[in-house]
Design a protein around this motif. Sequence first.
Motif, PDB file in Angstrom:
ATOM      1  N   LYS A 130       0.943  -1.144   0.009  1.00 26.40           N
ATOM      2  CA  LYS A 130      -0.050   0.191   0.130  1.00 26.40           C
ATOM      3  C   LYS A 130       0.742   1.398  -0.068  1.00 26.40           C
ATOM      4  N   GLN A 131       2.235   1.202   0.591  1.00 23.19           N
ATOM      5  CA  GLN A 131       3.181   2.309   0.675  1.00 23.19           C
ATOM      6  C   GLN A 131       3.745   2.305  -0.724  1.00 23.19           C
ATOM      7  N   GLY A 132       3.598   1.368  -1.557  1.00 22.95           N
ATOM      8  CA  GLY A 132       4.837   1.388  -2.602  1.00 22.95           C
ATOM      9  C   GLY A 132       5.811   0.740  -2.538  1.00 22.95           C
ATOM     10  N   HIS A 133       6.199  -0.242  -1.677  1.00 21.99           N
ATOM     11  CA  HIS A 133       7.385  -0.974  -1.552  1.00 21.99           C
ATOM     12  C   HIS A 133       7.438  -1.872  -2.800  1.00 21.99           C
ATOM     13  N   PRO A 134       8.501  -1.901  -3.608  1.00 24.69           N
ATOM     14  CA  PRO A 134       8.594  -2.511  -4.808  1.00 24.69           C
ATOM     15  C   PRO A 134       8.814  -3.983  -4.435  1.00 24.69           C
ATOM     16  N   GLY A 135       9.175  -4.432  -3.509  1.00 22.77           N
ATOM     17  CA  GLY A 135       9.564  -5.898  -3.190  1.00 22.77           C
ATOM     18  C   GLY A 135       7.988  -6.561  -2.761  1.00 22.77           C
ATOM     19  N   ALA A 136       7.093  -5.702  -2.134  1.00 21.28           N
ATOM     20  CA  ALA A 136       5.835  -6.027  -1.844  1.00 21.28           C
ATOM     21  C   ALA A 136       4.689  -6.310  -3.074  1.00 21.28           C
ATOM     22  N   ILE A 137       4.868  -5.467  -3.937  1.00 18.61           N
ATOM     23  CA  ILE A 137       3.970  -5.084  -5.211  1.00 18.61           C
ATOM     24  C   ILE A 137       4.275  -6.314  -6.134  1.00 18.61           C
ATOM     25  N   LEU A 138       3.434  -7.310  -6.202  1.00 15.74           N
ATOM     26  CA  LEU A 138       3.422  -8.386  -7.110  1.00 15.74           C
ATOM     27  C   LEU A 138       2.145  -8.739  -7.689  1.00 15.74           C
TER      28      LEU A 138
END
Length: 138
Positions: A130-138
């Motif tokens: 939700k905060q845009g962390h690249p590793g968590a956006i999959l």
Amino acid sequence: MASSPPPASSPPISLKGITSTNDDPDACAFCSDPFFMGVNGATKLCCGKSICHDCTDSLRTFVGAGRACRCSFCNSPAIVGDKGNIGALKKHAKKGRAWGQFLLGRRFSKGNSVSQSDYEAKRWFEKAAKQGHPGAIL
């Protein structure tokens, strides 16, 4: 007449003429080279600053053994052991720091120093995404 601010208790460390003022957790706090945490860098769990492996090696030589047990950024005592690492990581994650939420999700996903929990992993990954962390956006 304005007075100057009092001196800091611990001045910032300077390496190769670069002062550690970078607050971006996805780039080295010394050289500002971008990286993805866990690949070519590490995060100091006491203060959240990140440093690449090349600067870590240079810093060890630069500061010597005298500060080996203290964070080179915030001068906090080194966090020792899994219990301390998890505690510091949870503190940053609960404060809403996306990098902390991502790393905590990864710990729960793999069962690394915590009980493996897909539910907890998903919960922390979603907060980081939700905060845009690249590793968590999959």
